[in-house]
Design a protein around this motif. Structure first.
Motif, mmCIF file in Angstrom:
data_model
loop_
_atom_site.group_PDB
_atom_site.id
_atom_site.type_symbol
_atom_site.label_atom_id
_atom_site.label_comp_id
_atom_site.label_asym_id
_atom_site.label_seq_id
_atom_site.Cartn_x
_atom_site.Cartn_y
_atom_site.Cartn_z
ATOM 1 N N ARG A 83 -0.652 9.425 -2.748
ATOM 2 C CA ARG A 83 -1.437 10.386 -1.967
ATOM 3 C C ARG A 83 -0.554 11.386 -1.248
ATOM 4 N NH1 ARG A 83 -1.998 10.466 3.677
ATOM 5 N NH2 ARG A 83 -3.555 11.988 4.314
ATOM 6 N N GLY A 111 0.810 -1.215 0.000
ATOM 7 C CA GLY A 111 0.000 0.000 0.000
ATOM 8 C C GLY A 111 0.838 1.257 0.000
ATOM 9 N N LEU A 141 -2.927 0.097 -7.623
ATOM 10 C CA LEU A 141 -3.648 1.301 -7.220
ATOM 11 C C LEU A 141 -4.878 1.523 -8.097
ATOM 12 C CD1 LEU A 141 -3.603 3.977 -5.532
ATOM 13 C CD2 LEU A 141 -2.224 4.953 -7.373
ATOM 14 N N ALA A 172 0.382 3.424 -3.022
ATOM 15 C CA ALA A 172 -0.811 4.262 -2.898
ATOM 16 C C ALA A 172 -0.555 5.399 -1.921
ATOM 17 C CB ALA A 172 -2.000 3.422 -2.430
ATOM 18 N N THR A 173 0.218 5.100 -0.870
ATOM 19 C CA THR A 173 0.567 6.144 0.093
ATOM 20 C C THR A 173 1.366 7.244 -0.591
ATOM 21 O OG1 THR A 173 0.602 4.579 1.939
ATOM 22 C CG2 THR A 173 1.804 6.634 2.235
ATOM 23 N N ARG A 197 -5.535 4.106 -0.416
ATOM 24 C CA ARG A 197 -4.378 3.654 0.365
ATOM 25 C C ARG A 197 -4.807 2.820 1.560
ATOM 26 N NH1 ARG A 197 -2.807 5.967 5.739
ATOM 27 N NH2 ARG A 197 -0.774 5.043 6.131
#
Length: 356
Positions: A127, A120, A199, A123-124, A185
């Protein structure tokens, strides 16, 4: 301002010259440059002030965005395993303990591999890079807007109340701009790889199976949580720097001092906003934990958590871990941001004679 006679040999007449007064602030004596009016305010550190004076506002925005992006990426990558562990407890009814956290990390490494602790994290990064960039740049601009009497010739720090408001508004701005990425995320952090492989697959499956509005599930607690979290964090950090200025006579903080100030800011900010963090995580992951019908609003979710797990065991579950990872992450973030920002603004390409 005094007038003095200049009897320098060779002059045919007595000239009058203006003598500018020396002004002492914070233990430092400054000579006011009359006509230019560049006075070093008692609340601005020496090197930061000098560099900032040479950079126009358009470049301040760009350098803040860039430094914020780097700061967010470095800080979040550092504490990603702890972040995943915290989210796992936040969304479940399993009581939190250090032993339980250690077992979660151990079992994750054993069953899924070491690098799944960073599952993840892509995705973190997707973001946190825009989130942190917007957060830091917005904070600087909100400070300008909330301080209309401020000008380049006589810069002034915000009073305490507006210092808190500037941080809160920066947080709300960044949350509003990047929230769907936070939702994605959180989903990736609490599911197996076979559920979401990338993602974009998370976005697609949420849209297809749960509807587009699901991407904004938990938005309100996140938006509201930015007020105490970043308001407290920025307020604490900048207050610490102000106190250091008064104590040291204007010296810039060292990297170690920035880390300590950031750690304290993170500790205070996380503690102030944690219950709303629990609520948003429950709402974000309701679709994969079978709680969609229960976690439908802030008050309802909060009530369900308290009924099932209690106030301390529910709304503050995992806070002790946040007291470890929060100070680390925020300390690294502030230190990285100011170090990178100062470096960028010292480059001649960003120094403009037209000070905006």
């Amino acid at each position: 301002m005094a007038s003095v006679k200049d009897n320098t040999p060779g002059l045919g007449k007595t000239d009058l010259k203006l003598v500018t007064p020396a002004v002492t602030r914070g233990g430092i004596t400054h000579i006011d440059d009359v006509g230019h009016g560049k006075v070093h305010d008692e609340e601005h550190h020496e090197d930061e002030f000098k560099i900032s004076q040479k950079v126009s506002n358009k470049y301040k925005i760009f350098t803040s965005l860039t430094a914020g992006a780097v700061a967010g990426a470095v800080a979040k990558t550092t504490i990603a395993p702890l972040d995943r562990t915290k989210i796992n407890f936040q969304i479940s009814q399993t009581p939190y303990s250090y032993k339980g956290a250690f077992l979660f990390i151990k079992n994750t490494v054993k069953n899924e591999g070491f690098f799944t602790l960073w599952r993840g994290n892509s995705a973190t990064m997707a973001r946190i890079i825009p989130y942190a960039a917007i957060q830091y740049a917005a904070h600087e601009q909100w400070k300008r807007l909330l301080n209309p009497e401020n000008n380049r010739s006589m810069p002034r720090s915000l009073p305490p109340g507006r210092r808190f408001v500037a941080g809160s508004l920066a947080g709300m701005t960044s949350v509003a701009a990047t929230y769907p990425l936070d939702m994605v995320r959180a989903r990736m952090a609490v599911t197996l790889k076979c559920r979401y492989k990338s993602l974009w697959e998370v976005f697609f499956k949420i849209y297809r199976e749960e509807g587009i509005l699901t991407l904004y599930r938990g938005f309100i607690p996140s938006f509201l949580g930015a007020v105490p979290y970043l308001g407290t964090s920025f307020f604490t950090y900048e207050t610490c720097k102000k106190l250091l200025y008064e104590y040291s006579g204007g010296k810039d903080p060292s990297a170690y001092q920035r880390l300590c100030f950031g750690a304290l800011a993170g500790l205070c900010g996380q503690s102030a906003s944690y219950p709303l963090d629990i609520v948003r995580r429950r709402m974000q992951t309701a679709g994969v934990t079978g709680k969609s019908s229960e976690y439908t609003g802030i008050i309802r979710t909060m009530r369900k958590v308290v009924q099932a797990e209690g106030v301390i065991g529910g709304l503050y579950k995992g806070l002790s871990m946040n007291w470890i990872k929060g100070p680390i992450a925020v300390g690294i973030s502030f230190t990285t941001f100011e170090t990178v920002q100062k470096y960028l603004r010292s480059l001649s390409i960003f120094q403009d004679s037209d000070h905006g």
